[in-house]
Design a protein around this motif. Structure first.
Motif, mmCIF file in Angstrom:
data_model
loop_
_atom_site.group_PDB
_atom_site.id
_atom_site.type_symbol
_atom_site.label_atom_id
_atom_site.label_comp_id
_atom_site.label_asym_id
_atom_site.label_seq_id
_atom_site.Cartn_x
_atom_site.Cartn_y
_atom_site.Cartn_z
ATOM 1 N N LYS A 1 0.829 -1.215 0.000
ATOM 2 C CA LYS A 1 0.000 0.000 0.000
ATOM 3 C C LYS A 1 0.859 1.259 0.000
ATOM 4 O O LYS A 1 0.576 2.214 -0.706
ATOM 5 C CB LYS A 1 -0.927 0.008 1.206
ATOM 6 C CG LYS A 1 -2.185 -0.761 1.021
ATOM 7 C CD LYS A 1 -3.169 -0.262 2.045
ATOM 8 C CE LYS A 1 -4.566 -0.388 1.709
ATOM 9 N NZ LYS A 1 -5.164 0.167 0.592
ATOM 10 N N TYR A 2 1.936 1.260 0.797
ATOM 11 C CA TYR A 2 2.814 2.422 0.879
ATOM 12 C C TYR A 2 3.480 2.690 -0.470
ATOM 13 O O TYR A 2 3.482 3.828 -0.947
ATOM 14 C CB TYR A 2 3.875 2.202 1.958
ATOM 15 C CG TYR A 2 4.944 3.259 1.966
ATOM 16 C CD1 TYR A 2 4.692 4.517 2.494
ATOM 17 C CD2 TYR A 2 6.200 3.003 1.435
ATOM 18 C CE1 TYR A 2 5.657 5.495 2.495
ATOM 19 C CE2 TYR A 2 7.173 3.974 1.426
ATOM 20 C CZ TYR A 2 6.910 5.224 1.954
ATOM 21 O OH TYR A 2 7.869 6.188 1.940
ATOM 22 N N ASP B 1 0.786 3.905 -3.041
ATOM 23 C CA ASP B 1 0.240 5.241 -2.792
ATOM 24 C C ASP B 1 1.289 6.337 -2.934
ATOM 25 O O ASP B 1 1.057 7.353 -3.575
ATOM 26 C CB ASP B 1 -0.378 5.316 -1.400
ATOM 27 C CG ASP B 1 -1.632 4.466 -1.280
ATOM 28 O OD1 ASP B 1 -2.211 4.096 -2.321
ATOM 29 O OD2 ASP B 1 -2.020 4.159 -0.126
ATOM 30 N N LYS B 2 2.456 6.134 -2.331
ATOM 31 C CA LYS B 2 3.465 7.203 -2.286
ATOM 32 C C LYS B 2 4.325 7.269 -3.543
ATOM 33 O O LYS B 2 4.728 8.351 -3.954
ATOM 34 C CB LYS B 2 4.384 7.013 -1.068
ATOM 35 C CG LYS B 2 3.681 7.069 0.252
ATOM 36 C CD LYS B 2 3.289 8.468 0.604
ATOM 37 C CE LYS B 2 2.663 8.463 1.988
ATOM 38 N NZ LYS B 2 2.297 9.770 2.432
#
Length: 64
Positions: free
Chosen positions: A24-25, A28-29
């Motif tokens: 997820k990190y 997203d980033k």
């Protein structure tokens, strides 16, 4: 025996959670989708984990 079972469950659970949150990190980033690189990740992990065994086997053959 209880500590072995407990530690293996905690190890597996921590790996699943860290993989989930790392995915997820990175998505997203940084916009990196790990599903496109899963083959490379697995190959790197296999190479990293078998390299010490192979090095030890080759060193043992040289000495003997």
């Amino acid at each position: 025996m209880l500590f072995n079972i407990l530690s293996s469950l905690l190890w597996a659970y921590s790996l699943i959670l860290s993989g989930h949150y790392l995915y997820k990190y990175l998505l997203d980033k940084h916009g990196v989708d790990l599903t496109h690189y899963i083959e490379y990740i697995i190959i790197i992990l296999v190479v990293l984990t078998t390299t010490p065994i192979l090095m030890k086997a080759f060193k043992r053959k040289k000495v003997a």
